[in-house]
Scaffold this motif. Structure first.
Motif, PDB file in Angstrom:
ATOM      1  N   UNK A  96      55.867  19.712   2.899  1.00 46.57           N
ATOM      2  CA  UNK A  96      55.184  18.602   3.565  1.00 46.57           C
ATOM      3  C   UNK A  96      54.945  18.885   5.045  1.00 46.57           C
ATOM      4  N   UNK A  97      55.898  19.563   5.700  1.00 45.42           N
ATOM      5  CA  UNK A  97      55.770  19.858   7.130  1.00 45.42           C
ATOM      6  C   UNK A  97      54.934  21.103   7.392  1.00 45.42           C
ATOM      7  N   UNK A  98      54.554  21.830   6.348  1.00 43.50           N
ATOM      8  CA  UNK A  98      53.798  23.060   6.535  1.00 43.50           C
ATOM      9  C   UNK A  98      54.625  24.165   7.153  1.00 43.50           C
ATOM     10  N   UNK A  99      55.933  24.133   6.947  1.00 44.04           N
ATOM     11  CA  UNK A  99      56.839  25.132   7.528  1.00 44.04           C
ATOM     12  C   UNK A  99      56.779  26.463   6.783  1.00 44.04           C
ATOM     13  N   UNK A 100      56.222  26.455   5.586  1.00 39.99           N
ATOM     14  CA  UNK A 100      56.075  27.668   4.786  1.00 39.99           C
ATOM     15  C   UNK A 100      54.622  27.762   4.339  1.00 39.99           C
TER      16      UNK A 100
END
Length: 141
Positions: A96-100
């Protein structure tokens, strides 16, 4: 799009129900498939309008079918083991956070290799990733 606590919880439960045996990488791949549906850019999308909407839309993710053995856990009737839930929550948060990055390269569909035969929608679709017991696809007709 703002993400609610309900979105986070439903995505986490979906990742557990669909990919708990796949480890963090497999849960992230399934999470990106869901995010790709959420982010399809179409107003009033058939997929749904949020993580919760996409995950719980009928006939999208079998773990939410009332006849599925996972449903009792997803609905809260049975407890999901805390360590397993925590891992699914990490995957959900990272997606959801776009961390990957998206390992599926835009997939909107996948199926488990344990199915007796591939779904009909595979014909004409572009395979983007094989990971664990799942095969991911984009450009599904």
């Amino acid at each position: 799009m703002s993400v609610t606590d309900k979105d986070r919880d439903i995505l986490t439960r979906t990742l557990w129900g669909e990919a708990r045996g796949e480890g963090l990488a497999g849960q992230i791949a399934v999470g990106w498939t869901i995010r790709n549906r959420v982010d399809d850019g179409k107003a009033n999308s058939w997929w749904g309008e949020s993580y919760a909407g996409v995950c719980q839309r009928p006939y999208q993710f079998s773990c939410w079918n009332k006849s599925d053995p996972n449903y009792a856990y997803l609905s809260g009737a049975k407890p999901i083991p805390p360590r397993e839930f925590a891992q699914a929550q990490i995957a959900a948060d990272q997606v959801m956070a776009g961390m990957v990055q998206d390992p599926t390269r835009g997939a909107t569909h996948y199926y488990a290799t344990s199915m007796p035969k591939p779904p009909v929608w595979v014909k004409g679709a572009k395979e983007t990733l094989r990971l664990g017991h799942h095969i991911f696809f984009s450009d599904v007709p």
